[in-house]
Design an enzyme around this catalytic site. Structure first.
Site, PDB file in Angstrom:
ATOM      1  N   SER A  60       4.714   2.580   7.982  1.00 22.97           N
ATOM      2  CA  SER A  60       4.407   1.446   7.112  1.00 22.97           C
ATOM      3  C   SER A  60       5.619   1.047   6.295  1.00 22.97           C
ATOM      4  CB  SER A  60       3.263   1.793   6.149  1.00 22.97           C
ATOM      5  OG  SER A  60       2.030   1.603   6.763  1.00 22.97           O
ATOM      6  N   ASP A 111       0.237  -7.564   1.582  1.00 21.50           N
ATOM      7  CA  ASP A 111       0.703  -6.190   1.698  1.00 21.50           C
ATOM      8  C   ASP A 111       2.233  -6.101   1.695  1.00 21.50           C
ATOM      9  OD1 ASP A 111       0.216  -3.469   1.717  1.00 21.50           O
ATOM     10  OD2 ASP A 111       0.161  -3.320   3.897  1.00 21.50           O
ATOM     11  N   HIS A 166       0.813  -1.223   0.000  1.00 21.16           N
ATOM     12  CA  HIS A 166       0.000   0.000   0.000  1.00 21.16           C
ATOM     13  C   HIS A 166       0.845   1.271   0.000  1.00 21.16           C
ATOM     14  CE1 HIS A 166       0.437  -0.086   4.511  1.00 21.16           C
ATOM     15  NE2 HIS A 166       0.384   1.228   4.358  1.00 21.16           N
TER      16      HIS A 166
END
Length: 478
Positions: free
Chosen positions: A232, A158, A128
């Site tokens: 992230s 992911d 993402h």
């Protein structure tokens, strides 16, 4: 590939889902969606973190020596994407009618990444973080900024892999994440809020965490180390400076802008490494499947099936030529465990399958007519997509694919129309790329395999129920 817009209820569920750590600095200044409510506080056992006096027999007055080895391997990830913005949103009629009102803007985002192979320049991050990016660069801890080439990604776990010029790089070694225990001390390194490299510490709060809506296949490490927007793709390491996870999500009922509340999640290093090896070798991730459909076991069904505990996944369909058929699974069997893991729901079974590779042997704990038994299945390849012409001539020109797992976890089911060739029979029937087929007159189905199986005997009249732009439609297919 355009992504389908889920129905209104599903869209709401997704908007309330995990606030991903990617920090989006867009010109549009869109407000972040609220995060999924955290698990009940009563279910969490509070633990006060305190550093141990030594590690491996050596005094540890500071984490600085370990971090001096780790931080050069953690990078900041910068992405750019050109987007076209119209005051009419995605309405195609008005966008064509007033093209002069459509403007092009640059959407920029910030995240983190981890160098895991210095010789090849391989960098792990989240899918993402780089999804849809046209340009990606990474900034190293020494200030160098390097262009990154996209190697591949797996949206359902992911994980994304990038490559940078292998010159004077430092990599972080990978640990065996299966050895993690609740209470182990961990350190998160990343680029929260785009302010620069930051280190936070905490403990492992849980392992094998799943059931979080909207996050694909799940086997998360949960930690109370602060993980905020921008973390992230960053590193979660143990006190020996080994990578045990890739930080991916944080939860806050007040939304991502509210910051960390001690509910952070990371992808285990073993899973990330397995995905990376497949992507580097083949450019994609291939998954194994049992080849069955199942449903929940409610108290009434449990009584009828002779199951004392109303849990598990009851088999409702076994596909011909599947691993389930070869293993001897039958309709009515209740799967309650797999490789020693407890299976409480069909979603748990699907999540387990999605984390397994092709050819892997799986030991299934089954209840059949009230009696427990064990069966062993060798998982077979799960097809990612199929041409419509192979299913039914009326669908020629369309390509059907498995629904992304994060949408399935958000409550949507069915198959995705991945593409539609211009002027094809499917196009003339009104099908469009991005449509999600949720029902069909050919029979019920839960996934691509079920959709295909329903056309063994083609229906005389084919009607598809699809979701497009948050609205359901009935499409007669001629």
């Amino acid at each position: 590939m355009p992504r389908p817009n889920p129905p209104a209820k599903t869209l709401l569920a997704l908007s309330l889902a995990a606030a991903f750590g990617g920090f989006f600095a867009t010109a549009l200044r869109e407000a972040p969606s609220p995060a999924q409510a955290a698990p009940a506080a009563a279910a969490l056992q509070p633990t006060v973190a305190a550093l141990p006096p030594s590690v491996a027999g050596q005094p540890l007055p500071s984490l600085a020596p370990m971090l001096a080895r780790v931080t050069p391997a953690v990078v900041s990830v910068h992405t750019k994407q050109r987007i076209r913005v119209s005051p009419f949103g995605n309405d195609p009629f008005f966008r064509r009618l007033y093209p002069e009102l459509t403007q092009e803007r640059i959407n920029e985002s910030l995240g983190s990444g981890v160098i895991v192979d210095a010789a090849q320049g391989l960098v792990l991050t989240n899918h993402h973080v780089v999804e849809g990016a046209e340009e990606v660069s990474v900034t190293l801890s020494d200030g160098r900024t390097l262009q990154a080439a996209f190697v591949g990604s797996d949206p359902d776990t992911d994980i994304a892999v990038m490559k940078i010029r292998p010159q004077n790089l430092t990599a972080v070694p990978l640990a065996d994440s299966t050895a993690l225990q609740v209470g182990d001390f961990v350190v998160a390194v990343g680029n929260p809020f785009g302010i620069g490299q930051t280190v936070t510490s905490g403990i492992v709060s849980a392992v094998g965490r799943s059931g979080l809506r909207g996050l694909g296949y799940q086997n998360f490490i949960q930690t109370d180390a602060s993980i905020n927007p921008g973390n992230s793709g960053g590193a979660l390491v143990n006190l020996n400076g080994q990578l045990i996870g890739i930080n991916t999500a944080s939860f806050n009922p007040r939304g991502s802008a509210a910051g960390n509340i001690g509910l952070g999640f990371a992808i285990p290093s073993n899973l990330a490494n397995d995905v990376m090896r497949q992507i580097v070798a083949t450019g994609e991730v291939r998954r194994g499947t049992l080849g069955l459909e199942s449903q929940h076991v409610d108290p009434q069904l449990a009584k009828a099936l002779g199951v004392t505990d109303p849990r598990g996944a009851v088999v409702t369909r076994v596909y011909a030529g599947s691993a389930a058929q070869a293993a001897g699974l039958e309709v009515g069997d209740v799967i309650v465990g797999a490789n020693g893991q407890r299976i409480d729901t069909p979603d748990a079974l699907r999540n387990f399958e999605g984390l397994q590779g092709i050819g892997r042997a799986v030991r299934l704990d089954v209840v059949r007519e009230g009696r427990p038994l064990q069966l062993t299945a060798t998982l077979r390849e799960q097809p990612r997509s199929t041409a419509g012409a192979e299913i039914d001539p009326r669908l020629a020109g369309a390509t059907f694919a498995e629904l992304p797992e994060r949408l399935r976890q958000g409550g949507l089911s069915g198959v995705l129309i991945e593409s539609v060739a211009r002027g094809s029979r499917a196009a003339r029937n009104g099908l469009q790329a991005g449509d999600v087929v949720i029902e069909a007159s050919s029979g019920r189905f839960a996934d691509l395999a079920g959709f295909r199986a329903n056309f063994t005997q083609a229906p005389a009249q084919l009607i598809l129920r699809i979701v497009r732009g948050n609205r359901p439609y009935l499409v007669p297919v001629q």
